[in-house]
Design a protein around this motif. Structure first.
Motif, PDB file in Angstrom:
ATOM      1  N   ARG A  55       0.374  -1.272  -0.295  1.00  0.00           N
ATOM      2  CA  ARG A  55      -0.281   0.049  -0.139  1.00  0.00           C
ATOM      3  C   ARG A  55       0.647   0.705  -0.236  1.00  0.00           C
ATOM      4  O   ARG A  55       0.616   2.329  -0.734  1.00  0.00           O
ATOM      5  CB  ARG A  55      -1.161   0.056   1.543  1.00  0.00           C
ATOM      6  CG  ARG A  55      -2.111  -1.349   1.178  1.00  0.00           C
ATOM      7  CD  ARG A  55      -3.567  -1.081   2.228  1.00  0.00           C
ATOM      8  NE  ARG A  55      -2.688  -1.100   3.373  1.00  0.00           N
ATOM      9  CZ  ARG A  55      -2.793  -2.522   4.220  1.00  0.00           C
ATOM     10  NH1 ARG A  55      -3.219  -3.278   3.787  1.00  0.00           N
ATOM     11  NH2 ARG A  55      -2.008  -2.697   5.220  1.00  0.00           N
ATOM     12  N   HIS A  56       2.048   1.693   0.790  1.00  0.00           N
ATOM     13  CA  HIS A  56       2.914   2.204   0.849  1.00  0.00           C
ATOM     14  C   HIS A  56       3.406   2.357  -0.561  1.00  0.00           C
ATOM     15  O   HIS A  56       3.576   3.525  -0.636  1.00  0.00           O
ATOM     16  CB  HIS A  56       3.933   2.212   2.679  1.00  0.00           C
ATOM     17  CG  HIS A  56       4.541   3.645   1.999  1.00  0.00           C
ATOM     18  ND1 HIS A  56       4.231   4.900   2.555  1.00  0.00           N
ATOM     19  CD2 HIS A  56       5.889   3.141   1.797  1.00  0.00           C
ATOM     20  CE1 HIS A  56       5.261   5.069   2.386  1.00  0.00           C
ATOM     21  NE2 HIS A  56       6.625   4.536   2.485  1.00  0.00           N
ATOM     22  N   ARG A  58       2.603   1.636  -3.353  1.00  0.00           N
ATOM     23  CA  ARG A  58       0.866   2.018  -4.425  1.00  0.00           C
ATOM     24  C   ARG A  58       0.955   3.362  -4.388  1.00  0.00           C
ATOM     25  O   ARG A  58       1.261   4.260  -5.513  1.00  0.00           O
ATOM     26  CB  ARG A  58       0.427   1.184  -4.309  1.00  0.00           C
ATOM     27  CG  ARG A  58      -1.186   2.102  -5.260  1.00  0.00           C
ATOM     28  CD  ARG A  58      -2.077   0.707  -4.781  1.00  0.00           C
ATOM     29  NE  ARG A  58      -2.959   1.331  -5.468  1.00  0.00           N
ATOM     30  CZ  ARG A  58      -3.239   0.535  -6.616  1.00  0.00           C
ATOM     31  NH1 ARG A  58      -2.234   0.047  -7.121  1.00  0.00           N
ATOM     32  NH2 ARG A  58      -3.962   0.854  -7.573  1.00  0.00           N
ATOM     33  N   SER A  59       0.660   4.011  -3.401  1.00  0.00           N
ATOM     34  CA  SER A  59       0.859   5.606  -2.733  1.00  0.00           C
ATOM     35  C   SER A  59       2.107   6.135  -3.300  1.00  0.00           C
ATOM     36  O   SER A  59       1.595   7.773  -3.935  1.00  0.00           O
ATOM     37  CB  SER A  59      -0.142   5.503  -1.515  1.00  0.00           C
ATOM     38  OG  SER A  59       1.654   5.488  -0.535  1.00  0.00           O
ATOM     39  N   GLN A 164      -2.901  -4.176  -4.426  1.00  0.00           N
ATOM     40  CA  GLN A 164      -4.252  -3.293  -3.771  1.00  0.00           C
ATOM     41  C   GLN A 164      -3.155  -3.428  -2.252  1.00  0.00           C
ATOM     42  O   GLN A 164      -4.265  -2.698  -1.381  1.00  0.00           O
ATOM     43  CB  GLN A 164      -5.807  -3.188  -4.226  1.00  0.00           C
ATOM     44  CG  GLN A 164      -5.894  -3.306  -5.404  1.00  0.00           C
ATOM     45  CD  GLN A 164      -5.798  -1.970  -5.791  1.00  0.00           C
ATOM     46  OE1 GLN A 164      -6.501  -1.173  -5.028  1.00  0.00           O
ATOM     47  NE2 GLN A 164      -5.763  -2.274  -7.300  1.00  0.00           N
ATOM     48  N   GLY A 165      -3.184  -4.075  -2.132  1.00  0.00           N
ATOM     49  CA  GLY A 165      -2.560  -4.115  -0.636  1.00  0.00           C
ATOM     50  C   GLY A 165      -3.449  -5.071   0.667  1.00  0.00           C
ATOM     51  O   GLY A 165      -3.507  -5.103   1.594  1.00  0.00           O
ATOM     52  N   ARG A 166      -4.223  -5.925  -0.517  1.00  0.00           N
ATOM     53  CA  ARG A 166      -5.158  -6.744   0.274  1.00  0.00           C
ATOM     54  C   ARG A 166      -4.843  -8.098   1.282  1.00  0.00           C
ATOM     55  O   ARG A 166      -4.075  -8.644  -0.222  1.00  0.00           O
ATOM     56  CB  ARG A 166      -6.670  -6.768  -0.728  1.00  0.00           C
ATOM     57  CG  ARG A 166      -7.337  -5.342  -0.512  1.00  0.00           C
ATOM     58  CD  ARG A 166      -8.539  -5.536  -1.221  1.00  0.00           C
ATOM     59  NE  ARG A 166      -7.916  -5.710  -3.162  1.00  0.00           N
ATOM     60  CZ  ARG A 166      -9.096  -6.018  -4.185  1.00  0.00           C
ATOM     61  NH1 ARG A 166     -10.348  -5.650  -3.818  1.00  0.00           N
ATOM     62  NH2 ARG A 166      -8.633  -6.789  -5.556  1.00  0.00           N
TER      63      ARG A 166
END
Length: 263
Positions: A55-56, A58-59, A164-166
Motif C-alpha cells: 500500500r505504501h 503504491r501510494s 491493492q495491498g489486500r
C-alpha cells in the motif's frame, strides 16, 4: 519525512536505506556477480507487513521486487524496494492429509526434512536452498516430475497480497482465474504466497538410483556404470535416469527437429 524514510513507521520488520550499516549486504543477491542497485531493502515481519509495504509503495509510485533467499537476481532494480521474506518461516506438515503449509522463505530442503519422518516427500527443485515459493511460482521441475508433474500442479492454495495491498486466500474455488495464473507462471512475482503443496510418498531407496551428473566422453558415450543402468520405472527423473540421452554437463543438447552434425 520522505517516502523512503517513512517506511520505518510503516513496517514492523527491518528497513535498510542507502548509507545504513548492513545495507550493501542486505541488497546483495545470491549471485554476487550481479549488482542490484535498490532504493531500499525491507525484511517484512509477517503478511500484514507485506500488505502495508504494498500500500505504501503504491501510494508513492514505487515498485517492489520480491527476493526471498537472493535468487532470481537482476540488475534492473533502480528505484525499487527490495522485499526480503526471510522471516516468513511457517512450516506445518499434516501427514494424514498429506499437505504442508509453507512460508515464503522456506527452502525445499527444510520441507523434505520435515516430511521425511512420515515417509513423505515434497516435490523439490534442483537445489535444497531455493524457496518452495520461488520454485512453485516458476512452475518447478522436480526430480519426481515424471510421475507427479510440475511442483505448481501440487499447490492447493495461495495466501497472497495483491497489488491493492489486500491479503487474499486463493484457491480453485475462490478465484479460479488467479489460481490458474499463479500455477501457470502467467503473473510476475509482485507478492509471495504461503503455499500448500501436496506431499508424496517417498520412493523406496534402490541401489540402481544414481544422483548427480555424468559427463559423456569425446565419443559421446556415457561411463559404463551409467550406460548400462535399466530404464526408470518409478517416476524418478535426472540426467542418469534418462536412457538414450546425453546427461546435462557441458555438452551440446540435441534439440527436437535438429540433426546432430554428421547424423
Amino acid at each position: 519525512m520522505n517516502t523512503l524514510n517513512a517506511l520505518r513507521s510503516v513496517i514492523r520488520g527491518r528497513v535498510w536505506l542507502p548509507g545504513d550499516p548492513g545495507f550493501d549486504g542486505a541488497r546483495r543477491p545470491w549471485n554476487l556477480a550481479i549488482e542490484q542497485p535498490v532504493a531500499a531493502v525491507v525484511e517484512v515481519a509477517d503478511a500484514e507487513d507485506v500488505a502495508a509495504l504494498v500500500r505504501h509503495a503504491r501510494s508513492a509510485g514505487l515498485a517492489i521486487a520480491a527476493q526471498p533467499n537472493g535468487h532470481e537476481a537482476t540488475g534492473r532494480t533502480d528505484g525499487t524496494i527490495l522485499l526480503r521474506t526471510g522471516r516468513l518461516e511457517t512450516l506445518e506438515v499434516d501427514p494424514v492429509a498429506r499437505r504442508a503449509r509453507v512460508g515464503a522463505s522456506v527452502p525445499s530442503g527444510r520441507v523434505q526434512a520435515a516430511a521425511a519422518p512420515y515417509g513423505l516427500t515434497g516435490l523439490p527443485g534442483s537445489s535444497p536452498v531455493v524457496s518452495v515459493a520461488g520454485v512453485a511460482l516458476g512452475g518447478g521441475l522436480s526430480w519426481f516430475g515424471r510421475m507427479y508433474g510440475w511442483v505448481a500442479d501440487s499447490v492447493t492454495a495461495f495466501d497472497i497480497v495483491d497489488s491493492q495491498g489486500r491479503q487474499r486466500h486463493v484457491t480453485a474455488g475462490t478465484d479460479p482465474d488467479l489460481f490458474w495464473a499463479l500455477r501457470r507462471r502467467r503473473l510476475r512475482r509482485r507478492h509471495r504466497p504461503r503455499t500448500g503443496p501436496a506431499r508424496r510418498p517417498a520412493p523406496v531407496r534402490r541401489p540402481d538410483v544414481v544422483g548427480g551428473r555424468a559427463r559423456a566422453g569425446r565419443d559421446g558415450r556415457l561411463p559404463a556404470d551409467h550406460r548400462r543402468r535399466p530404464a526408470r520405472t518409478d517416476g524418478l527423473a535426472g540426467p542418469a535416469a534418462l536412457p538414450g540421452r546425453r546427461p546435462h554437463g557441458g555438452h551440446r543438447r540435441h534439440l527436437p527437429g535438429r540433426r546432430e552434425p554428421g547424423a
